[in-house]
Design a protein around this motif. Structure first.
Motif, PDB file in Angstrom:
ATOM      1  N   LEU A  93       0.922  -0.998   0.106  1.00 34.47           N
ATOM      2  CA  LEU A  93      -0.092  -0.064   0.088  1.00 34.47           C
ATOM      3  C   LEU A  93       0.821   1.219  -0.108  1.00 34.47           C
ATOM      4  O   LEU A  93       0.694   2.218  -0.757  1.00 34.47           O
ATOM      5  N   PHE A  94       1.846   1.089   0.719  1.00 32.64           N
ATOM      6  CA  PHE A  94       2.931   2.207   0.656  1.00 32.64           C
ATOM      7  C   PHE A  94       3.646   2.456  -0.555  1.00 32.64           C
ATOM      8  O   PHE A  94       3.995   3.496  -1.032  1.00 32.64           O
ATOM      9  N   VAL A  95       3.952   1.247  -1.088  1.00 34.95           N
ATOM     10  CA  VAL A  95       4.911   1.127  -2.243  1.00 34.95           C
ATOM     11  C   VAL A  95       4.182   1.796  -3.465  1.00 34.95           C
ATOM     12  O   VAL A  95       4.543   2.622  -4.329  1.00 34.95           O
ATOM     13  N   LEU A  96       2.714   1.332  -3.647  1.00 35.55           N
ATOM     14  CA  LEU A  96       1.891   1.891  -4.672  1.00 35.55           C
ATOM     15  C   LEU A  96       1.454   3.393  -4.593  1.00 35.55           C
ATOM     16  O   LEU A  96       0.847   3.966  -5.333  1.00 35.55           O
ATOM     17  N   ASP A  97       1.673   4.055  -3.308  1.00 36.11           N
ATOM     18  CA  ASP A  97       1.181   5.514  -3.210  1.00 36.11           C
ATOM     19  C   ASP A  97       2.220   6.356  -3.771  1.00 36.11           C
ATOM     20  O   ASP A  97       3.335   6.659  -3.025  1.00 36.11           O
ATOM     21  N   PRO A  98       1.909   7.013  -4.531  1.00 33.29           N
ATOM     22  CA  PRO A  98       3.198   7.928  -5.081  1.00 33.29           C
ATOM     23  C   PRO A  98       3.580   9.034  -4.183  1.00 33.29           C
ATOM     24  O   PRO A  98       4.815   9.487  -4.278  1.00 33.29           O
ATOM     25  N   THR A  99       2.877   9.524  -3.278  1.00 26.96           N
ATOM     26  CA  THR A  99       3.153  10.469  -2.272  1.00 26.96           C
ATOM     27  C   THR A  99       4.137  10.031  -1.194  1.00 26.96           C
ATOM     28  O   THR A  99       4.804  10.837  -0.647  1.00 26.96           O
ATOM     29  N   VAL A 100       4.143   8.741  -1.038  1.00 26.18           N
ATOM     30  CA  VAL A 100       4.852   8.063   0.204  1.00 26.18           C
ATOM     31  C   VAL A 100       5.852   6.942  -0.336  1.00 26.18           C
ATOM     32  O   VAL A 100       7.032   6.339   0.397  1.00 26.18           O
ATOM     33  N   SER A 101       5.908   6.524  -1.531  1.00 25.97           N
ATOM     34  CA  SER A 101       6.668   5.466  -2.260  1.00 25.97           C
ATOM     35  C   SER A 101       8.086   5.743  -2.387  1.00 25.97           C
ATOM     36  O   SER A 101       8.443   6.676  -2.856  1.00 25.97           O
ATOM     37  N   PRO A 102       9.042   4.574  -1.735  1.00 24.44           N
ATOM     38  CA  PRO A 102      10.283   4.795  -2.228  1.00 24.44           C
ATOM     39  C   PRO A 102      10.636   4.776  -3.693  1.00 24.44           C
ATOM     40  O   PRO A 102      11.701   5.192  -4.082  1.00 24.44           O
ATOM     41  N   VAL A 103       9.799   4.244  -4.250  1.00 22.58           N
ATOM     42  CA  VAL A 103       9.895   4.330  -5.866  1.00 22.58           C
ATOM     43  C   VAL A 103       9.067   5.308  -6.590  1.00 22.58           C
ATOM     44  O   VAL A 103       8.399   4.915  -7.714  1.00 22.58           O
ATOM     45  N   TRP A 145       9.481   7.957  -8.075  1.00 23.98           N
ATOM     46  CA  TRP A 145       9.980   8.549  -9.395  1.00 23.98           C
ATOM     47  C   TRP A 145       9.262   7.605 -10.709  1.00 23.98           C
ATOM     48  O   TRP A 145       9.110   7.961 -11.678  1.00 23.98           O
ATOM     49  N   VAL A 146       9.343   6.329 -10.367  1.00 21.46           N
ATOM     50  CA  VAL A 146       8.982   5.288 -11.135  1.00 21.46           C
ATOM     51  C   VAL A 146       7.358   5.421 -11.600  1.00 21.46           C
ATOM     52  O   VAL A 146       6.968   5.627 -12.528  1.00 21.46           O
ATOM     53  N   LEU A 147       6.751   5.700 -10.607  1.00 24.28           N
ATOM     54  CA  LEU A 147       5.275   5.786 -10.523  1.00 24.28           C
ATOM     55  C   LEU A 147       4.920   7.187 -11.402  1.00 24.28           C
ATOM     56  O   LEU A 147       4.099   7.289 -12.034  1.00 24.28           O
ATOM     57  N   HIS A 148       5.624   8.119 -10.923  1.00 24.77           N
ATOM     58  CA  HIS A 148       5.315   9.494 -11.606  1.00 24.77           C
ATOM     59  C   HIS A 148       6.086   9.469 -13.135  1.00 24.77           C
ATOM     60  O   HIS A 148       5.182  10.007 -13.824  1.00 24.77           O
ATOM     61  N   ALA A 149       6.892   8.394 -13.289  1.00 17.74           N
ATOM     62  CA  ALA A 149       7.344   8.347 -14.789  1.00 17.74           C
ATOM     63  C   ALA A 149       6.296   7.870 -15.627  1.00 17.74           C
ATOM     64  O   ALA A 149       6.042   7.948 -16.954  1.00 17.74           O
ATOM     65  N   MET A 150       5.492   6.764 -14.999  1.00 18.87           N
ATOM     66  CA  MET A 150       4.284   6.253 -15.614  1.00 18.87           C
ATOM     67  C   MET A 150       3.070   6.988 -15.516  1.00 18.87           C
ATOM     68  O   MET A 150       1.928   6.573 -15.903  1.00 18.87           O
ATOM     69  N   GLY A 151       3.120   8.246 -15.177  1.00 20.70           N
ATOM     70  CA  GLY A 151       1.830   9.267 -15.262  1.00 20.70           C
ATOM     71  C   GLY A 151       0.948   9.012 -13.873  1.00 20.70           C
ATOM     72  O   GLY A 151      -0.346   9.443 -14.011  1.00 20.70           O
ATOM     73  N   GLN A 172       0.091   9.811 -10.330  1.00 18.68           N
ATOM     74  CA  GLN A 172       0.254  10.972  -9.203  1.00 18.68           C
ATOM     75  C   GLN A 172      -0.297  10.506  -7.907  1.00 18.68           C
ATOM     76  O   GLN A 172      -0.182  11.254  -6.866  1.00 18.68           O
ATOM     77  N   THR A 173      -1.370   9.915  -8.137  1.00 15.07           N
ATOM     78  CA  THR A 173      -2.129   9.365  -6.813  1.00 15.07           C
ATOM     79  C   THR A 173      -2.433   7.986  -6.657  1.00 15.07           C
ATOM     80  O   THR A 173      -2.191   7.258  -7.448  1.00 15.07           O
ATOM     81  N   PHE A 174      -2.640   7.487  -5.502  1.00 16.09           N
ATOM     82  CA  PHE A 174      -2.775   6.262  -5.115  1.00 16.09           C
ATOM     83  C   PHE A 174      -3.935   5.627  -5.989  1.00 16.09           C
ATOM     84  O   PHE A 174      -4.043   4.436  -6.635  1.00 16.09           O
TER      85      PHE A 174
END
Length: 317
Positions: free
Chosen positions: A148-158, A160-166, A168-170
């Motif tokens: 749940l934390f990994v998939l949330d762009p606001t707190v995820s350690p990755v 930058w990967v989620l943002h690069a895939m467009g 911005q939110t959980f």
């Protein structure tokens, strides 16, 4: 007198020594009987548990699926659940998840097992096997909570990967179109490490003289893997596919937790097990729930038999 002398003559060379009257050769037979009794004792516990938690519930579910209020109705319950507008999407969701998961599992686990086995001579395989196995120590619910934390762009350690895939939110991350791949990644992260350890052990059973012969013939690592190691690992790969298929068709924990975390973005009837849960505990239709369970069992057994036959799981070497 001559007869007495003849009966007391020494036995012929190579003949078994005479036994005294009343003595029977029972030591070997008693050992075999003792081993037979012990084998029954060892499997008795498993047999009791198999019947109590496996066969008996299956038979009861089959009975419920063919009855309604105690009356035999044939396949009416199956027709009812198949015509449910939620059934088709649930089948598609589970099918896509299983497809992505099995394909990724077989491909990456086999490749990683070969790489870890190739590093054994450098003393690195033990540490890598331990690292791969760590995620498998987490329970399914705990693993999903971590994701749940990994998939949330606001707190995820990755993030930058989620943002690069467009994303911005959980809510964008767990949109229904992304869920089969997300669930496949979660399942792979949780279960792949244990299978890497298993296949690593299978690779250790490849005879050393066969590997040496391949080197002498000039086979490289790729040719050795394709022509020698993979064929000898076929049964283990088939076993992995069967066990993973059985687990994959029971998808429940991951979509349920994500549904609660996303406040309904992930539907509560996403998987077949969730739909069966709704039938049993929300609609109090235990017969329909049992029909879904039997359908899952039949499909799983059919696909498992396919892997067993193609993989030669019960063939003797």
């Amino acid at each position: 007198m001559a007869t007495a002398q003849h009966s007391g003559a020494a036995p012929a060379p190579g003949a078994a020594p005479p036994r005294a009257p009343g003595v029977r050769k029972t030591r070997h037979g008693s050992i075999e009987r003792s081993r037979g009794r012990m084998s029954y004792l060892f499997v008795s516990g498993y047999t009791v548990l198999l019947f109590t938690f496996g066969l008996a519930p299956t038979l009861y579910a089959a009975y419920l699926s063919l009855t309604k209020e105690g009356q035999f109705v044939g396949f009416d319950n199956f027709v009812h659940v198949i015509q449910d507008f939620r059934f088709g999407p649930a089948v598609l969701h589970v099918a896509l998840f299983v497809l992505f998961w099995l394909a990724g599992l077989v491909l990456f686990v086999v490749v990683l097992s070969l790489l870890v086995h190739g590093l054994a001579s450098r003393g690195l395989s033990t540490g890598l096997r331990f690292v791969y196995y760590i995620p498998g120590a987490l329970a399914g619910a705990s693993s999903v909570m971590l994701w749940l934390f990994v998939l949330d762009p606001t707190v995820s350690p990755v993030s930058w990967v989620l943002h690069a895939m467009g994303m911005q939110t959980f809510v964008q991350t767990v949109s229904p179109g992304n869920l089969p791949v997300i669930f496949a990644i979660i399942a792979f992260w949780t279960g792949a490490g244990g299978w890497i350890v298993v296949l690593y052990g299978a690779l250790n059973n490849v005879p050393g003289e066969v590997m040496e012969a391949a080197k002498i013939d000039g086979a490289g690592r790729l040719r050795t893997a394709l022509s020698i190691q993979l064929p000898m690992m076929r049964k283990w790969i088939s076993y992995m596919a069967v066990m993973s298929l059985a687990a994959g068709t029971q998808l429940f924990v991951e979509p349920r937790i994500l549904s609660q975390a996303s406040k309904g973005v992930v539907p509560v009837d996403y998987s077949l097990n969730q739909l069966a849960y709704l039938y049993a505990f929300k609609q109090t239709d235990h017969n329909g729930s049992a029909a879904i369970a039997i359908l899952l069992l039949v499909v799983s057994l059919g696909l498992s038999m396919f892997f067993v036959i193609k993989g030669g799981l019960f063939e003797r070497d």
